[in-house]
Design a protein around this motif. Sequence first.
Motif, short mmCIF file in Angstrom:
data_model
loop_
_atom_site.label_atom_id
_atom_site.label_comp_id
_atom_site.label_asym_id
_atom_site.label_seq_id
_atom_site.Cartn_x
_atom_site.Cartn_y
_atom_site.Cartn_z
N ASP A 147 37.20 52.83 15.21
CA ASP A 147 37.80 53.88 16.04
C ASP A 147 36.82 54.39 17.08
N TRP A 185 48.50 53.58 11.10
CA TRP A 185 47.07 53.63 10.80
C TRP A 185 46.79 54.03 9.34
N GLN A 229 43.21 54.59 18.57
CA GLN A 229 42.45 55.61 17.86
C GLN A 229 43.34 56.39 16.90
#
Length: 290
Positions: free
Chosen positions: A209, A61, A123
């Motif tokens: 997210d 991420w 997430q």
Amino acid sequence: MTEFFQLTLFGLSNGAILALAALGFVLIYKATSVINFAQGHFLLIGAYVFYAAMLVFGFHWSLAILIGVAVAIALGVLVERFILRPMIGEDAIAVIMVTIGLSSVLGGGVQFFFGTSPKQTPQFLPSGSLDIAGATIPYSRLAAIAIAAVVLTAFTLFFTRSRHGIAMRAVADDQQASLTIGISVRRVFALAWALAAVTAVIGGILLADLTGVSANLAGFGLVVFPVVILGGLDSVPGTIVGGVIIGLLVQYSAGYIGNGFEQVVPFIVLIAILMVRPYGLFGQTRIERV
């Protein structure tokens, strides 16, 4: 009271993201006097680039965020160089129509490559929730507010302390005078578009997210316009205040009224502020003598 507290938190987080996107809108307007109707689609691009980097290419991420920022910078520079720069000197309505066309192209490109079905990204914001006075507060919402606050503070310091930020402010005040002291106006224009794309992309990544990725994010980006009109087209602090006000009003309307009223309340505010104070809460009043 519990519901009010929870709605306030969600409104603040949405308002912080709106302020990020609105900041880019104001940057472009201050530096180039262009009203960019494609700003909401920059937010959409950011969400989908983040999704593609994480799920399609399998990047971590943190690297996916860096890729999103890099794509934003490239997109902003390319748009300014090949689409907006040739329009210098043209009528304002022609430039506005070009940005509207650009928004359609960006939206169509996203649908072409990713389809129309909603996507869910893993997430990266903290999971879990915090219970305060009976209200359930997701950590992700708190993190989004904190990240947006850091980014907005960083941009504020950039404008007030850095050499490039001062150059942008000089160009916004007087382009001809800036040219005479050696400031490259074209470079400032490119920088303004690049930074505007970056702020929108960061907002898009946060939304990816919090809510997932879909074409509906472009609709969220439309609320940028009431934010900048409320705060003032040429006011950076106004974007923060406008984002918070609109974010809270939308969330309160959804929680206490419902029936879709939350979708129209930002534009009711837009009409009201144009009728009462057309330059916004913090916009600079300009008087032209003819």
